[in-house]
Design an enzyme around this catalytic site. Sequence first.
Site, PDB file in Angstrom:
ATOM      1  N   GLN A 446     -22.120   6.643 101.415  1.00  0.00           N
ATOM      2  CA  GLN A 446     -20.920   5.693 101.204  1.00  0.00           C
ATOM      3  C   GLN A 446     -19.658   6.587 101.152  1.00  0.00           C
ATOM      4  OE1 GLN A 446     -21.399   3.062  97.855  1.00  0.00           O
ATOM      5  NE2 GLN A 446     -19.499   1.783  98.665  1.00  0.00           N
ATOM      6  N   TYR A 447     -19.758   7.855 101.240  1.00  0.00           N
ATOM      7  CA  TYR A 447     -18.826   9.050 101.396  1.00  0.00           C
ATOM      8  C   TYR A 447     -18.026   9.214 100.436  1.00  0.00           C
ATOM      9  CZ  TYR A 447     -20.157   7.189 106.268  1.00  0.00           C
ATOM     10  OH  TYR A 447     -20.760   6.528 107.083  1.00  0.00           O
ATOM     11  N   HIS A 448     -18.929   9.199  99.160  1.00  0.00           N
ATOM     12  CA  HIS A 448     -18.068   9.537  97.882  1.00  0.00           C
ATOM     13  C   HIS A 448     -18.634  10.813  97.400  1.00  0.00           C
ATOM     14  CE1 HIS A 448     -17.806   4.912  97.338  1.00  0.00           C
ATOM     15  NE2 HIS A 448     -16.798   5.461  98.086  1.00  0.00           N
ATOM     16  N   GLN A 449     -18.462  11.873  98.002  1.00  0.00           N
ATOM     17  CA  GLN A 449     -18.970  13.196  97.717  1.00  0.00           C
ATOM     18  C   GLN A 449     -18.291  13.647  96.449  1.00  0.00           C
ATOM     19  OE1 GLN A 449     -18.001  12.563 100.997  1.00  0.00           O
ATOM     20  NE2 GLN A 449     -20.080  12.106 101.654  1.00  0.00           N
ATOM     21  N   ASN A 492     -16.274   3.395  93.896  1.00  0.00           N
ATOM     22  CA  ASN A 492     -15.539   4.373  94.867  1.00  0.00           C
ATOM     23  C   ASN A 492     -14.687   5.360  94.278  1.00  0.00           C
ATOM     24  OD1 ASN A 492     -15.924   1.466  95.918  1.00  0.00           O
ATOM     25  ND2 ASN A 492     -15.188   2.473  97.733  1.00  0.00           N
TER      26      ASN A 492
END
Length: 512
Positions: A446-449, A492
Amino acid sequence: MSSYTIVTVAYVALATAVYLRYANNILTPKLKIKITENVKKEYDYVIIGGGTAGSVVAGRLAEDKTISVLVLESGTDFQDDFDFYMPIKWPLLIGSKYDWKFPTEPQEHAYQAMKGHRNSLPRGHVLGGSGSINVLQYIRGSSYDFDEWESAGCQGWGYKDVLPYFLKSEDMSAESLSNSEYHQTGGKISVSEVPPSKLTLRYLDAVKELGHEYGDNNGFRQDVASLIQVNTRNGIRSSAAIEYLKNNGDNLHVSVKSHVAKINIVDKTAIGVSYIKDNRKHYVRAKKEIILSAGSINSPQILMLSGIGPRKHLEEIGIPVVADLPVDLHNNYEDHIAKEMYPADPNENGFCTFFALTHPRSRGTIELQSKDPFDYPKIDPQYFSDPQDVEDLVEAMKFWERLVKTDSLSAVGVDIGTMKKEFCSQHKFLSEAYWECYIRHISVSQYHQTSTCKMGPIEKATTVVGPDLKVKGISNLRVIDASIFPNVTSGNTNAPTVMVAEKGADMIRGLP
């Protein structure tokens, strides 16, 4: 707290509402950010990265007109491209020239339906960073997330401590939430509530049928059914860059296309930054502090290029070790199941369901490929290396089965059979083995590094910065972005990144 959360997005309703608002709002010079071409040799503060965190820190520091601030952003400016202002255009920005498109290493336990078992991790390569290209969703995370940070030794980072900074940054436009003790008007970044469609209301009714309450997931509790809150102001994207850098004065310089090569450190003190612009090498000194806000992938890369990182790895690459710190470890990722269920008829109504693994146990690494600052780092997320993560998502799919069988959704013809895929046909449909196969094939990040420069007690071997965000053993150097999260938050990560930057800016200024 459950280990997954569920998000439903009615894109047609969102797109229509935002477009109608946008059509009545002409972009004005009030949004103008002045870009600097003539960078001075010295500033009080040099900020590496003009993304979400860097924009917030820069804007706050520059409120003191006696202080000089420079922002070095590797990406380009966005102000002449209307796609950045129109929320419905965010899919066009992912994978574009404004995206770093970081490739992952092949994954053993995930990405099984993808070529080479690899995928791309979008990160904003543009002023405003990922906050300029994201889906604009505003979720702070659970109060328990921050209390866990505090209990792990991050004094001053409990929920009671961070809530004032969430409020400080927020300008809530939803009337139903404007009087809530968990929201505030007058902050820099606008938060609005997406008007629900009829299908959205049915979905909320379905969740209620299963015993879940309706509420505000940015209040004290997050385990509620809630309408989506987004960062828009009158239908226009309300990003940190737009809101904190606009109308910047003479004491705040913003330099784009300025790629940082390393932080110069002398006698354990950060004194300046080497960067490349227009194919030329440049150097700028910092009289007070250097703030690294390049994000969870670029921040650890820049630290390692500067000699701050695991000794063994730096010596293998040939970089002199300045500080032996674990900047390549503990990379936390939030994953979700991406289901391609778009109808053949574009006029047909529908919805997508995403499950996010909010408390992943799998941990990945980031390492350098070489000493070249333009070489992308080696990113190995190691998704699903801990089998508990898959078990949690299987539980989520079982919840989804119950959800679509509710009276509210079955009445509109939701068909669970659309989930039957050929690539998992060796397993009985809807069995746990089937869902595990499904998850390992098509789940994506989910691109929440986060957490690559982890915050914690300075005596703890797994931490890079202390609760004051200062890099351990190095003077005049802080990291302020999502890389310092002790653990990924439940949702997020843009909103908590703004919070970290607001709090970090106060720390620099010595405010309570």
